[in-house]
Enzyme design. Structure first.
Site, mmCIF file in Angstrom:
data_model
loop_
_atom_site.group_PDB
_atom_site.id
_atom_site.type_symbol
_atom_site.label_atom_id
_atom_site.label_comp_id
_atom_site.label_asym_id
_atom_site.label_seq_id
_atom_site.Cartn_x
_atom_site.Cartn_y
_atom_site.Cartn_z
ATOM 1 N N THR A 16 0.780 -1.043 -0.133
ATOM 2 C CA THR A 16 0.147 -0.003 -0.059
ATOM 3 C C THR A 16 0.763 1.408 0.046
ATOM 4 O OG1 THR A 16 -1.595 -1.295 1.159
ATOM 5 C CG2 THR A 16 -2.052 0.958 0.988
ATOM 6 N N GLY A 17 1.471 1.504 -1.050
ATOM 7 C CA GLY A 17 2.377 2.613 -1.388
ATOM 8 C C GLY A 17 1.493 3.747 -2.081
ATOM 9 N N LYS A 201 4.098 1.691 -22.545
ATOM 10 C CA LYS A 201 4.306 2.677 -21.175
ATOM 11 C C LYS A 201 5.701 2.872 -21.230
ATOM 12 C CE LYS A 201 2.944 4.680 -17.639
ATOM 13 N NZ LYS A 201 3.368 4.072 -16.190
ATOM 14 N N ASN A 209 11.768 8.783 -16.108
ATOM 15 C CA ASN A 209 12.294 7.995 -14.719
ATOM 16 C C ASN A 209 13.625 8.231 -14.686
ATOM 17 O OD1 ASN A 209 9.527 6.970 -14.691
ATOM 18 N ND2 ASN A 209 10.326 5.574 -13.377
ATOM 19 N N SER A 271 8.509 8.198 -10.012
ATOM 20 C CA SER A 271 8.677 7.193 -8.968
ATOM 21 C C SER A 271 10.112 6.858 -8.577
ATOM 22 C CB SER A 271 7.901 6.125 -9.086
ATOM 23 O OG SER A 271 8.330 5.331 -10.248
ATOM 24 N N GLU A 283 14.387 0.577 -10.132
ATOM 25 C CA GLU A 283 13.748 -0.367 -10.961
ATOM 26 C C GLU A 283 14.304 -0.738 -12.247
ATOM 27 O OE1 GLU A 283 9.370 0.925 -10.294
ATOM 28 O OE2 GLU A 283 9.250 -1.172 -9.718
#
Lengths: 320, 320
Positions: A16-17, A201, A209, A271, A283
């Protein structure tokens, strides 16, 4: 509430971020039975609930929250939405299995390529695995506090599941997933090809990013400088070439479209920059290394992306 | 002291930073008559002299220094060594003309491509213009204080001069320039082709100068990480390809040689990082934009260098 007349599905949020919190609150607000698995923020959320500060939707507080610190305590969920980082997917398998109802659908709300593969090996065949690409400007502002700046669409695609699930059955599941978000008032598209959706995406994630970390810059300054604009466009063009080389199609003018969308967005820190600031692993495998490897295998080098990736690896190594 | 039996040449240093200061002190130490033009550090050097802390040569102090704050006060010099940044070359033309003896040789101790061109237009035809590539680890540690860590070789090549200077005459001038440094105990090579020598030096400057700023890293950490090593090698390979496309040759294994030299060097912050720290303009035109344009015109894209250049332009724009 769903396409069928059945009982509405019970939804579990794993991680739950910002992403899990946002979609979980929006689904709970739409009347779904939503259960949240938390780790470090369990106490804060159990005490004070989840606060969503949304520019488009206003201030929303979910309190009390059906919050859990252990997956064993969760009821069996029909849909599990995974909002954790791709870097922790394999660690999450036990919690996902624990919280899954029979034949549950596991939807990874994550960017990057092949993020389902590592997790798939750890899940029973009976579970459906899907991917969701979130077009959203959202970040975690504090324990249980989510700041939603703009957008919110989710593109959903099917990855894998029980062998008996044929193409129409899979597409129906994808439609059901997209329907959850639409019911919550969010734009959502069912994608016929998940890999293609992931490549699409990447056209956004690869430049923004990485450059946010490399240049310490959010979208507005990156879009205001002629040289970074050209670099962004060149990186986007390489992603498009890589996708085409891998046999995927791109909507005409897609890179230009995302470039223009970003110009109109509020100033946004992607992010990866938040991960960098908090010294979490970046990531890089999902967003850079795997696309590079896939494109290379298809005979398409993406040299600027590779340079960006190598620079980010250095930064990531120093940052932890 | 020189190849001929003439009076030893009088030497003027235009821009007494790390490079100008180091070579000026070494030449003065070898007995040459050296005159230093200074700006912001004139008072410090006039009062306390020039201090060279050299790992290979020990501590050397030149005091008093023949220091000048105005070129008009300098005696006519036979050789003018320009150690200023390429970004200020055209501003230096009046001082160079002022300090030049008849038929003087102007030697730009600078990195990058075509750094002579802008200055050439501003100099009278009677002056010889040469370029020098310095293989040296040196930086300015304070006003009049120069820290020399390692190396010191200079590759000298001829750019342009009076029309009556034929090839043998030009080569003799180049040999005379190299002879100055050799007399000062430094390695120096006379290069037959200045453009080629500049491309060769770019094999080092393109990766290390840029990455020091982009990644905030000196040579040791850059050489210790697998990803930055691969990025350095890829950038070096692109420079070599660009040079070949422009019709130049490279000694066999030259990139590998410079890579190994750098591994053995003491930890070093390239000059571009010092420029960045002091919010000076970065030498992006000489080291990146012009090589990119030349290679592109020769049909050779250098995509990783271009990405690095674009990122550095963004950083440079923000830094001033």
């Amino acid at each position: 509430m769903t396409a069928t007349a059945e009982q509405p599905p019970r939804i579990g949020i794993i991680g739950t971020g910002a992403i899990g919190g946002f979609y979980g609150v929006m689904l709970a607000r739409a009347g779904f039975d939503v259960h949240f698995l938390l780790r470090s923020e369990f106490c804060a959320v159990a005490e004070r609930g989840l606060q969503l500060h949304s520019a488009p939707f206003g201030a929303l507080t979910l309190n009390p929250v059906q919050a859990y610190s252990r997956a064993e305590d969760m009821p069996p969920c029909d849909w599990l939405l995974v909002g954790a980082k791709t870097t922790s997917n394999s660690e999450l398998a036990p919690a996902i299995i624990q919280a899954a109802a029979a034949g549950a659908k596991v939807l990874l709300l994550q960017n990057g390529l092949d993020v389902e593969d590592g997790l798939r090996e750890l899940l029973p065949d009976s579970l459906h695995l899907l991917g969701g690409l979130c077009f959203i400007c959202v970040h975690r502002a504090g324990p249980g506090i989510i700041e939603h700046q703009a957008l919110g669409a989710v593109h959903v695609g099917y990855h894998s599941g029980p062998v008996m699930a044929d193409a129409p059955a899979r597409q129906q599941i994808v439609e059901q997933g997209a329907g959850l978000f639409r019911t919550a008032g969010l734009d959502s598209q069912a994608m016929a090809n998940l890999q293609q959706a992931r490549w699409q995406k990447l056209v956004w994630n690869v430049p923004y990013n990485g450059l946010s970390v490399l240049l310490g810059a959010s979208t507005s300054p990156l879009m205001a400088d002629q040289h970074s604009r050209e670099l962004i466009q060149a990186l986007m063009a390489e992603v498009v070439q890589g996708a085409l080389a891998c046999g995927h199609s791109m909507p005409p003018g897609y890179a230009e479209h995302l470039f223009k969308v970003t110009e109109k967005m509020p100033d946004y820190w992607p992010s990866m920059y938040h991960d960098f600031l908090q010294q979490r692993p970046l990531e890089l495998a999902a967003i850079y290394a795997r696309p590079l490897a896939s494109a290379r295998a298809a005979g398409c080098p993406m040299p600027k992306i590779e340079a960006l990736y190598q620079a980010l690896c250095f930064i990531d190594g120093r940052n932890r």
